[in-house]
Design a protein around this motif. Structure first.
Motif, PDB file in Angstrom:
ATOM      1  N   ILE A 283      15.697  -1.172  10.666  1.00 25.90           N
ATOM      2  CA  ILE A 283      14.833  -0.923  11.814  1.00 25.90           C
ATOM      3  C   ILE A 283      13.670  -1.921  11.782  1.00 25.90           C
ATOM      4  CG2 ILE A 283      13.236   0.710  12.891  1.00 25.90           C
ATOM      5  CD1 ILE A 283      15.008   2.958  11.880  1.00 25.90           C
ATOM      6  N   TRP A 284      13.360  -2.480  12.944  1.00 29.87           N
ATOM      7  CA  TRP A 284      12.233  -3.389  13.046  1.00 29.87           C
ATOM      8  C   TRP A 284      10.937  -2.617  13.216  1.00 29.87           C
ATOM      9  CZ3 TRP A 284      12.230  -8.578  12.304  1.00 29.87           C
ATOM     10  CH2 TRP A 284      13.467  -9.231  12.304  1.00 29.87           C
ATOM     11  N   ARG A 285       9.902  -3.050  12.499  1.00 31.06           N
ATOM     12  CA  ARG A 285       8.562  -2.485  12.643  1.00 31.06           C
ATOM     13  C   ARG A 285       7.574  -3.620  12.900  1.00 31.06           C
ATOM     14  NH1 ARG A 285      11.070   0.690   8.729  1.00 31.06           N
ATOM     15  NH2 ARG A 285      10.966   2.940   9.122  1.00 31.06           N
ATOM     16  N   ILE A 286       6.475  -3.291  13.539  1.00 31.50           N
ATOM     17  CA  ILE A 286       5.452  -4.287  13.835  1.00 31.50           C
ATOM     18  C   ILE A 286       4.188  -3.960  13.067  1.00 31.50           C
ATOM     19  CG2 ILE A 286       4.072  -5.419  15.612  1.00 31.50           C
ATOM     20  CD1 ILE A 286       6.236  -4.711  17.621  1.00 31.50           C
ATOM     21  N   ARG A 287       3.613  -4.946  12.372  1.00 36.24           N
ATOM     22  CA  ARG A 287       2.410  -4.736  11.591  1.00 36.24           C
ATOM     23  C   ARG A 287       1.360  -5.775  12.017  1.00 36.24           C
ATOM     24  NH1 ARG A 287       4.111  -1.435   7.438  1.00 36.24           N
ATOM     25  NH2 ARG A 287       6.314  -1.623   6.832  1.00 36.24           N
ATOM     26  N   ARG A 288       0.095  -5.350  11.996  1.00 33.96           N
ATOM     27  CA  ARG A 288      -1.008  -6.292  12.204  1.00 33.96           C
ATOM     28  C   ARG A 288      -1.500  -6.741  10.839  1.00 33.96           C
ATOM     29  NH1 ARG A 288      -4.949  -8.214  15.536  1.00 33.96           N
ATOM     30  NH2 ARG A 288      -4.130  -7.183  17.391  1.00 33.96           N
ATOM     31  N   LEU A 289      -1.738  -8.055  10.708  1.00 32.86           N
ATOM     32  CA  LEU A 289      -2.195  -8.632   9.457  1.00 32.86           C
ATOM     33  C   LEU A 289      -3.592  -9.224   9.632  1.00 32.86           C
ATOM     34  CD1 LEU A 289       1.056 -10.562   8.467  1.00 32.86           C
ATOM     35  CD2 LEU A 289       0.403  -8.236   7.830  1.00 32.86           C
ATOM     36  N   ALA A 290      -4.377  -9.176   8.579  1.00 40.30           N
ATOM     37  CA  ALA A 290      -5.684  -9.809   8.607  1.00 40.30           C
ATOM     38  C   ALA A 290      -5.511 -11.335   8.625  1.00 40.30           C
ATOM     39  CB  ALA A 290      -6.516  -9.387   7.396  1.00 40.30           C
ATOM     40  N   PRO A 291      -6.413 -12.015   9.308  1.00 48.97           N
ATOM     41  CA  PRO A 291      -6.266 -13.467   9.377  1.00 48.97           C
ATOM     42  C   PRO A 291      -6.684 -14.173   8.103  1.00 48.97           C
ATOM     43  CG  PRO A 291      -8.232 -12.780  10.546  1.00 48.97           C
ATOM     44  CD  PRO A 291      -7.526 -11.535  10.114  1.00 48.97           C
TER      45      PRO A 291
END
Length: 217
Positions: free
Chosen positions: A209-217
């Motif tokens: 399953i694909w998941r979306i994560r936000r990452l710190a720059p």
């Protein structure tokens, strides 16, 4: 030059936010959308991507190639199967690629396992290539050392003469495509103060399953 490099700086002034809700349902739809925007905005060679591979000793090599296929399976590029990149891909079966759209303050990074494309896909793309590019594929023993430029010119002339009487140039047995099968696809967009947006589609190895994560720059 050291002082110049230290002061070189671009202010990423995009005001539009990039958040999870702004992304398409799938990584390939999002990549296609950004690629379409790059084409519309007149970005030079928008399908150019920096391909990174490693050898068996984990020593990396990178170079620019052209993306020639995009769908739910992955992204495709074509090359000589005797090249350094192909030798490394056969050894490790893994690669990464980055689309650097500098003018738009965007980039997309793809990484995953690789596979050879099918003979039918090779044939379809080969038929779309200009005749000169087809002859060049026959003439160049990619990545091998040559004495001088004349060696290359003579090889191209020999290939031209070889197929002079043929309407269609057949594909060489040493030429074809590779597909990167993404397990991670990151969309990066520049923001002020280096607080860039980074959103990554990640494929869970177990659930698929694909998941979306936000990452710190």
């Amino acid at each position: 030059m050291a002082e110049q490099l230290a002061t070189m700086r671009v202010d990423y002034a995009r005001t539009d936010e990039l958040d999870v809700g702004d992304l398409a349902a799938t990584w390939h739809e999002q990549l296609a959308a950004w690629l379409d925007e790059a084409i519309t905005d007149g970005v030079a060679e928008p399908n150019a991507m920096v391909l990174a591979t490693t050898d068996e000793d984990a020593k990396p090599t990178s170079r620019t190639v052209l993306c020639k296929g995009l769908d739910a399976r992955g992204i495709v590029f074509y090359t000589n199967y005797t090249s350094v990149k192909s030798h490394q891909l056969r050894a490790t079966r893994y690669a990464s690629a980055t689309f650097p759209w500098y003018a738009q303050h965007r980039q997309v990074h793809v990484r995953g396992n690789v596979e050879l494309v099918t003979p039918a896909e090779n044939a379809a793309y080969w038929a779309s290539r200009p005749r000169g590019s087809q002859l060049g594929a026959w003439a160049s023993a990619q990545s091998s050392e040559v004495r001088d430029r004349r060696v290359l010119d003579d090889a191209l002339e020999a290939a031209t003469q070889r197929f002079a009487g043929e309407e269609k140039v057949p594909p060489p047995p040493h030429w074809g495509g590779w597909r990167i099968l993404p397990e991670q696809v990151e969309f990066w967009q520049g923001r002020r103060n280096r607080m860039h947006d980074r959103l990554r589609y990640e494929l869970d190895a177990h659930s698929r399953i694909w998941r979306i994560r936000r990452l710190a720059p």
